[in-house]
Motif scaffolding. Sequence first.
Motif, PDB file in Angstrom:
ATOM      1  N   ILE A 250       2.009  96.096   1.541  1.00 43.77           N
ATOM      2  CA  ILE A 250       1.078  95.070   1.088  1.00 43.77           C
ATOM      3  C   ILE A 250       1.858  93.831   0.678  1.00 43.77           C
ATOM      4  O   ILE A 250       3.027  93.931   0.298  1.00 43.77           O
ATOM      5  CB  ILE A 250       0.200  95.592  -0.077  1.00 43.77           C
ATOM      6  CG1 ILE A 250      -0.950  94.640  -0.371  1.00 43.77           C
ATOM      7  CG2 ILE A 250       1.033  95.858  -1.313  1.00 43.77           C
ATOM      8  CD1 ILE A 250      -2.062  95.255  -1.199  1.00 43.77           C
ATOM      9  N   SER A 251       1.224  92.685   0.766  1.00 38.04           N
ATOM     10  CA  SER A 251       1.847  91.440   0.306  1.00 38.04           C
ATOM     11  C   SER A 251       2.037  91.501  -1.199  1.00 38.04           C
ATOM     12  O   SER A 251       1.118  91.866  -1.927  1.00 38.04           O
ATOM     13  CB  SER A 251       0.973  90.235   0.647  1.00 38.04           C
ATOM     14  OG  SER A 251       0.951  90.015   2.021  1.00 38.04           O
ATOM     15  N   ALA A 252       3.219  91.160  -1.631  1.00 36.66           N
ATOM     16  CA  ALA A 252       3.548  91.096  -3.056  1.00 36.66           C
ATOM     17  C   ALA A 252       4.592  89.998  -3.206  1.00 36.66           C
ATOM     18  O   ALA A 252       5.786  90.265  -3.244  1.00 36.66           O
ATOM     19  CB  ALA A 252       4.059  92.437  -3.562  1.00 36.66           C
ATOM     20  N   ASP A 253       4.128  88.763  -3.248  1.00 34.05           N
ATOM     21  CA  ASP A 253       5.043  87.628  -3.226  1.00 34.05           C
ATOM     22  C   ASP A 253       5.307  87.005  -4.587  1.00 34.05           C
ATOM     23  O   ASP A 253       5.915  85.949  -4.683  1.00 34.05           O
ATOM     24  CB  ASP A 253       4.556  86.568  -2.244  1.00 34.05           C
ATOM     25  CG  ASP A 253       3.160  86.062  -2.563  1.00 34.05           C
ATOM     26  OD1 ASP A 253       2.513  86.631  -3.459  1.00 34.05           O
ATOM     27  OD2 ASP A 253       2.716  85.108  -1.911  1.00 34.05           O
ATOM     28  N   THR A 254       4.847  87.665  -5.631  1.00 35.43           N
ATOM     29  CA  THR A 254       5.151  87.198  -6.984  1.00 35.43           C
ATOM     30  C   THR A 254       5.728  88.360  -7.783  1.00 35.43           C
ATOM     31  O   THR A 254       5.427  89.525  -7.492  1.00 35.43           O
ATOM     32  CB  THR A 254       3.896  86.665  -7.713  1.00 35.43           C
ATOM     33  OG1 THR A 254       2.976  87.744  -7.899  1.00 35.43           O
ATOM     34  CG2 THR A 254       3.231  85.536  -6.939  1.00 35.43           C
ATOM     35  N   PRO A 255       6.528  88.065  -8.791  1.00 38.77           N
ATOM     36  CA  PRO A 255       7.066  89.142  -9.623  1.00 38.77           C
ATOM     37  C   PRO A 255       5.966  90.005 -10.262  1.00 38.77           C
ATOM     38  O   PRO A 255       6.135  91.214 -10.383  1.00 38.77           O
ATOM     39  CB  PRO A 255       7.879  88.408 -10.687  1.00 38.77           C
ATOM     40  CG  PRO A 255       8.270  87.122 -10.040  1.00 38.77           C
ATOM     41  CD  PRO A 255       7.109  86.760  -9.150  1.00 38.77           C
ATOM     42  N   ASP A 256       4.834  89.393 -10.611  1.00 36.49           N
ATOM     43  CA  ASP A 256       3.723  90.153 -11.197  1.00 36.49           C
ATOM     44  C   ASP A 256       3.175  91.202 -10.227  1.00 36.49           C
ATOM     45  O   ASP A 256       2.895  92.329 -10.607  1.00 36.49           O
ATOM     46  CB  ASP A 256       2.579  89.231 -11.616  1.00 36.49           C
ATOM     47  CG  ASP A 256       2.882  88.420 -12.851  1.00 36.49           C
ATOM     48  OD1 ASP A 256       3.868  88.729 -13.556  1.00 36.49           O
ATOM     49  OD2 ASP A 256       2.124  87.471 -13.124  1.00 36.49           O
ATOM     50  N   MET A 257       3.040  90.810  -8.952  1.00 31.74           N
ATOM     51  CA  MET A 257       2.505  91.742  -7.953  1.00 31.74           C
ATOM     52  C   MET A 257       3.509  92.849  -7.650  1.00 31.74           C
ATOM     53  O   MET A 257       3.129  94.007  -7.484  1.00 31.74           O
ATOM     54  CB  MET A 257       2.116  91.015  -6.672  1.00 31.74           C
ATOM     55  CG  MET A 257       0.885  90.143  -6.803  1.00 31.74           C
ATOM     56  SD  MET A 257      -0.616  91.113  -7.075  1.00 31.74           S
ATOM     57  CE  MET A 257      -0.895  90.858  -8.801  1.00 31.74           C
ATOM     58  N   VAL A 258       4.794  92.502  -7.600  1.00 32.31           N
ATOM     59  CA  VAL A 258       5.826  93.523  -7.383  1.00 32.31           C
ATOM     60  C   VAL A 258       5.794  94.522  -8.531  1.00 32.31           C
ATOM     61  O   VAL A 258       5.803  95.739  -8.310  1.00 32.31           O
ATOM     62  CB  VAL A 258       7.223  92.877  -7.245  1.00 32.31           C
ATOM     63  CG1 VAL A 258       8.311  93.945  -7.244  1.00 32.31           C
ATOM     64  CG2 VAL A 258       7.292  92.042  -5.974  1.00 32.31           C
ATOM     65  N   GLU A 259       5.723  94.014  -9.754  1.00 33.56           N
ATOM     66  CA  GLU A 259       5.674  94.892 -10.933  1.00 33.56           C
ATOM     67  C   GLU A 259       4.443  95.789 -10.898  1.00 33.56           C
ATOM     68  O   GLU A 259       4.531  96.990 -11.175  1.00 33.56           O
ATOM     69  CB  GLU A 259       5.652  94.025 -12.188  1.00 33.56           C
ATOM     70  CG  GLU A 259       5.692  94.805 -13.483  1.00 33.56           C
ATOM     71  CD  GLU A 259       5.660  93.867 -14.687  1.00 33.56           C
ATOM     72  OE1 GLU A 259       4.870  94.148 -15.609  1.00 33.56           O
ATOM     73  OE2 GLU A 259       6.407  92.873 -14.705  1.00 33.56           O
ATOM     74  N   LEU A 260       3.305  95.228 -10.522  1.00 32.71           N
ATOM     75  CA  LEU A 260       2.068  96.009 -10.437  1.00 32.71           C
ATOM     76  C   LEU A 260       2.227  97.154  -9.441  1.00 32.71           C
ATOM     77  O   LEU A 260       1.928  98.312  -9.751  1.00 32.71           O
ATOM     78  CB  LEU A 260       0.892  95.119 -10.033  1.00 32.71           C
ATOM     79  CG  LEU A 260      -0.407  95.842  -9.683  1.00 32.71           C
ATOM     80  CD1 LEU A 260      -1.018  96.496 -10.914  1.00 32.71           C
ATOM     81  CD2 LEU A 260      -1.388  94.887  -9.032  1.00 32.71           C
ATOM     82  N   PHE A 261       2.721  96.856  -8.240  1.00 29.98           N
ATOM     83  CA  PHE A 261       2.812  97.897  -7.222  1.00 29.98           C
ATOM     84  C   PHE A 261       3.950  98.878  -7.474  1.00 29.98           C
ATOM     85  O   PHE A 261       3.881 100.027  -7.031  1.00 29.98           O
ATOM     86  CB  PHE A 261       2.867  97.287  -5.823  1.00 29.98           C
ATOM     87  CG  PHE A 261       1.497  96.862  -5.366  1.00 29.98           C
ATOM     88  CD1 PHE A 261       0.573  97.804  -4.946  1.00 29.98           C
ATOM     89  CD2 PHE A 261       1.111  95.535  -5.405  1.00 29.98           C
ATOM     90  CE1 PHE A 261      -0.699  97.439  -4.560  1.00 29.98           C
ATOM     91  CE2 PHE A 261      -0.162  95.161  -5.020  1.00 29.98           C
ATOM     92  CZ  PHE A 261      -1.067  96.102  -4.593  1.00 29.98           C
ATOM     93  N   GLN A 262       4.978  98.485  -8.199  1.00 27.76           N
ATOM     94  CA  GLN A 262       5.989  99.453  -8.608  1.00 27.76           C
ATOM     95  C   GLN A 262       5.384 100.449  -9.597  1.00 27.76           C
ATOM     96  O   GLN A 262       5.674 101.647  -9.532  1.00 27.76           O
ATOM     97  CB  GLN A 262       7.197  98.749  -9.206  1.00 27.76           C
ATOM     98  CG  GLN A 262       8.047  98.078  -8.149  1.00 27.76           C
ATOM     99  CD  GLN A 262       9.192  97.278  -8.729  1.00 27.76           C
ATOM    100  OE1 GLN A 262       9.145  96.824  -9.862  1.00 27.76           O
ATOM    101  NE2 GLN A 262      10.227  97.084  -7.933  1.00 27.76           N
ATOM    102  N   ALA A 263       4.535  99.961 -10.495  1.00 23.48           N
ATOM    103  CA  ALA A 263       3.839 100.864 -11.427  1.00 23.48           C
ATOM    104  C   ALA A 263       2.901 101.791 -10.662  1.00 23.48           C
ATOM    105  O   ALA A 263       2.796 102.987 -10.972  1.00 23.48           O
ATOM    106  CB  ALA A 263       3.071 100.058 -12.473  1.00 23.48           C
ATOM    107  N   VAL A 264       2.222 101.252  -9.661  1.00 15.74           N
ATOM    108  CA  VAL A 264       1.338 102.072  -8.819  1.00 15.74           C
ATOM    109  C   VAL A 264       2.159 103.159  -8.124  1.00 15.74           C
ATOM    110  O   VAL A 264       1.760 104.329  -8.099  1.00 15.74           O
ATOM    111  CB  VAL A 264       0.586 101.198  -7.784  1.00 15.74           C
ATOM    112  CG1 VAL A 264      -0.089 102.053  -6.722  1.00 15.74           C
ATOM    113  CG2 VAL A 264      -0.432 100.295  -8.480  1.00 15.74           C
ATOM    114  N   ALA A 265       3.320 102.800  -7.585  1.00 15.16           N
ATOM    115  CA  ALA A 265       4.170 103.779  -6.896  1.00 15.16           C
ATOM    116  C   ALA A 265       4.584 104.899  -7.844  1.00 15.16           C
ATOM    117  O   ALA A 265       4.577 106.076  -7.463  1.00 15.16           O
ATOM    118  CB  ALA A 265       5.401 103.088  -6.311  1.00 15.16           C
ATOM    119  N   ARG A 266       4.947 104.555  -9.079  1.00 12.04           N
ATOM    120  CA  ARG A 266       5.323 105.592 -10.058  1.00 12.04           C
ATOM    121  C   ARG A 266       4.157 106.537 -10.327  1.00 12.04           C
ATOM    122  O   ARG A 266       4.331 107.762 -10.356  1.00 12.04           O
ATOM    123  CB  ARG A 266       5.789 104.950 -11.366  1.00 12.04           C
ATOM    124  CG  ARG A 266       7.198 104.390 -11.290  1.00 12.04           C
ATOM    125  CD  ARG A 266       7.710 103.980 -12.656  1.00 12.04           C
ATOM    126  NE  ARG A 266       6.963 102.868 -13.234  1.00 12.04           N
ATOM    127  CZ  ARG A 266       7.203 101.585 -13.005  1.00 12.04           C
ATOM    128  NH1 ARG A 266       8.179 101.231 -12.193  1.00 12.04           N
ATOM    129  NH2 ARG A 266       6.484 100.650 -13.584  1.00 12.04           N
TER     130      ARG A 266
END
Length: 94
Positions: free
Chosen positions: A44-60
Amino acid sequence: MTYTLGTQPAPRRTPLSAEEKVRAEAAFVPLVAEHLAASGRFRISADTPDMVELFQAVARRVGDMLQRPVVSYANGTDIVITFGQEQTPGLTPR
């Protein structure tokens, strides 16, 4: 403010509130888990640090839910979530 013909300002992004982050994470966990189970990866597109952080939490959370190692890779425009390598007890990687 005046813009030259054919140019527009970049859209402003409003960061998610704490409540929106919690809701987004809860909503994406089942979707990502379903995609991982079906195809082994989710992108998925994650072009901001906030979106990367969100999806890293989702992955965990997906890893905890599926009781399997899950990893995420971000490159500044996308994030890929996939299953990680399961290590065999007693064996060390070379």
